[in-house]
Write a protein that holds these residues in place. Sequence first.
Motif, short mmCIF file in Angstrom:
data_model
loop_
_atom_site.label_atom_id
_atom_site.label_comp_id
_atom_site.label_asym_id
_atom_site.label_seq_id
_atom_site.Cartn_x
_atom_site.Cartn_y
_atom_site.Cartn_z
N ASP A 96 0.82 -1.21 0.00
CA ASP A 96 0.00 0.00 0.00
C ASP A 96 0.85 1.26 0.00
N THR A 97 0.20 2.39 -0.23
CA THR A 97 0.88 3.68 -0.34
C THR A 97 1.60 4.05 0.94
N THR A 98 1.00 3.78 2.10
CA THR A 98 1.64 4.12 3.37
C THR A 98 2.98 3.42 3.51
N THR A 99 3.03 2.15 3.11
CA THR A 99 4.28 1.40 3.18
C THR A 99 5.32 1.99 2.24
N LEU A 100 4.90 2.38 1.04
CA LEU A 100 5.83 2.96 0.08
C LEU A 100 6.36 4.31 0.55
N VAL A 101 5.50 5.10 1.18
CA VAL A 101 5.93 6.38 1.74
C VAL A 101 6.99 6.13 2.83
N ALA A 102 6.72 5.18 3.71
CA ALA A 102 7.68 4.85 4.77
C ALA A 102 8.99 4.34 4.18
N ALA A 103 8.91 3.58 3.09
CA ALA A 103 10.12 3.07 2.45
C ALA A 103 10.97 4.22 1.90
N LEU A 104 10.33 5.19 1.28
CA LEU A 104 11.06 6.34 0.76
C LEU A 104 11.74 7.13 1.88
N LEU A 105 11.14 7.14 3.06
CA LEU A 105 11.65 7.93 4.18
C LEU A 105 12.42 7.11 5.20
N HIS A 106 12.63 5.80 4.94
CA HIS A 106 13.04 4.90 6.02
C HIS A 106 14.43 5.19 6.59
N ASP A 107 15.30 5.88 5.85
CA ASP A 107 16.63 6.19 6.37
C ASP A 107 16.80 7.64 6.80
N THR A 108 15.76 8.45 6.66
CA THR A 108 15.91 9.87 6.97
C THR A 108 16.20 10.12 8.45
N VAL A 109 15.47 9.45 9.32
CA VAL A 109 15.64 9.68 10.76
C VAL A 109 17.00 9.16 11.22
N GLU A 110 17.47 8.08 10.62
CA GLU A 110 18.74 7.47 11.02
C GLU A 110 19.94 8.22 10.46
N ASP A 111 19.84 8.72 9.24
CA ASP A 111 21.03 9.23 8.54
C ASP A 111 21.00 10.72 8.21
N THR A 112 19.94 11.43 8.61
CA THR A 112 19.87 12.87 8.32
C THR A 112 19.37 13.60 9.56
N PRO A 113 19.40 14.93 9.55
CA PRO A 113 18.91 15.68 10.71
C PRO A 113 17.40 15.63 10.89
N TYR A 114 16.69 15.06 9.94
CA TYR A 114 15.22 14.99 10.01
C TYR A 114 14.83 14.13 11.21
N THR A 115 14.03 14.67 12.11
CA THR A 115 13.70 13.94 13.34
C THR A 115 12.41 13.15 13.18
N LEU A 116 12.24 12.20 14.09
CA LEU A 116 11.02 11.41 14.08
C LEU A 116 9.81 12.29 14.38
N GLY A 117 10.00 13.28 15.23
CA GLY A 117 8.90 14.20 15.52
C GLY A 117 8.48 14.99 14.29
N GLU A 118 9.46 15.45 13.51
CA GLU A 118 9.14 16.17 12.27
C GLU A 118 8.41 15.25 11.30
N LEU A 119 8.92 14.02 11.19
CA LEU A 119 8.29 13.07 10.27
C LEU A 119 6.86 12.78 10.69
N ARG A 120 6.65 12.61 11.99
CA ARG A 120 5.29 12.34 12.49
C ARG A 120 4.35 13.52 12.19
N ALA A 121 4.86 14.72 12.37
CA ALA A 121 4.04 15.89 12.10
C ALA A 121 3.72 16.03 10.62
N ASP A 122 4.67 15.67 9.78
CA ASP A 122 4.50 15.84 8.34
C ASP A 122 3.70 14.72 7.68
#
Length: 577
Positions: A96-122
Amino acid sequence: MTSLNPQEAKLTPHGGHRRRLLAPKDRAGRRAAVRAALAPLLQARRPAFTDEDVRLLEWAYDVAERMHRGQLRKSGAPYITHPLAVAMILAGMGLDTTTLVAALLHDTVEDTPYTLGELRADFGEEVAVLVDGVTKLDGERWGDRREAETFRKIVLAAAADLRVLVIKLADRLHNLRTLGFQPPHKRARYATASLELLVPFAERLGIHVLKREMDDLAFAHRDPDAHAATAAAMARALAGAEQVFGPATERLRRSLAGHGLSARVSVRPRHLYAVHQDFGERVVGLRPCEAARVLVVVDGDEQDCYIALGAVHAALRPCPGRVRDYIALPKFNMYQALHTRVIGPEGDPLEVIIQSRAMHPVAEYGIVAHIRDAGTATADAVSGRRDLVWLSRLLAWQSDALSADFLDGLRTDLAGDSMPVFTPRGEIVLLPASATALDFAYALGSETGNHSIGALINGRLAPLSAELRSGYVVEILTDPEGCPSADWLQIAATAPARVHIQRWLAHRQAEEVSAQGRRRLVQALADRQVDLLAAEAHGESLAIARDLGYAEVDQMYAALASGSLSLEELVTRFAGA
């Protein structure tokens, strides 16, 4: 962060974001670039995507690309190619689309300054849960425990949403595809870890389309010489496959039609790692009948599969005792089929697999097929499924295992196939092939295991060390006075049993140490005419223990026995109480 929404977001160099409208020309150019990059992904599921799905995926890609900008893979490719490839793998499986969105973002919290809180809000809570589930723990904080605790975190997240594991598997598959850019020693280590932990997860979830490729890629990097030899042997064997399988499949088609069945008959080559496991160095003389199997997919229901089995046996002579019924008793990973071995027209033994059209997607995609059918990807969609009992067992013991024990136990629990063993009431307990009666006892519950003293196997008395076989009927004999011993650790083959035994032994050892410390204190207080039993009854012992920083009196007595607490100090406190 809505860079493709009406109000565009522009990332600051520090990873934060501020609302700012891009110039129309820049906005149009950015949108065109994002759509071009996402075109293969969108095409993979084009009929299923709504306009809102497309906008959400474009937004997720835009955020991921901006956050990973400047980061490169070992191959020199921009890092965004990795999350995009992971999303492509998942889109190919119809997720589903939600899974694909998470796949596109799956390394952002680990490898970039993007926080889990920002991701949750967005992107919302659902996407945040998936991304958090596959995010590795901080290496500086966890040190040597990072790998074990990361896997524990993934397992716990998968208990709430199985898509966490599916994303992790797709992530590992793409990393294996690009592993050739790593130095040789890292390739071998990464491949071994994949075969020991991630590939078994794919097997347990029944996602064979991922498992087969992960198997072969890890095999190629761990043992390139054996992989090359197996590939060459397979190529030679399959070159002569038509001579062996052609006449046999023609007979099968005629027999199936004669029995009033519509079915698709095909020849399926085995994957390289499976062949290597079966033949090892003997692979040089691999025959066509050992390199492939015949697959019969019936247009019909379960009953038609049994009719097809009769048609197969009518066309080709069956080998006695070689029928396996995984329809009446599915495998632990939801796999259903009938397996039989027959003799081909040229005298070659052939493996034939029979499935209905409904069974075939599950055989390929496992839990993903059920998630698609259920319309939801949470664990609740498949809760109570007997074929996922392994996940419940894993959750039951993982919290009590230390980091090193958890990884070792996880490897053991996931290794190999599972066999069904029955209780006298006909309930099925799935255990690994090396399981003993003691493992069966603990699979029924920790209390049953701790008080077990023996077993009745198929009606006959047997010790707890007796090794079980598929289909055995086992009854556990218990005694309220029975308890584990250290020898049981040599008998138990499963992680749950070992963890429960170790916990009980540790508890017993703690009790013995506490009793030893208490005896020392009783003797010392007797010389001061102080009754410890009376002090305990009036709560004085607990008060002294709490004052010294111990939650329970047993902990205080154990500290006394170990020497970390002074006997003189303790006696003085009791004498003055």
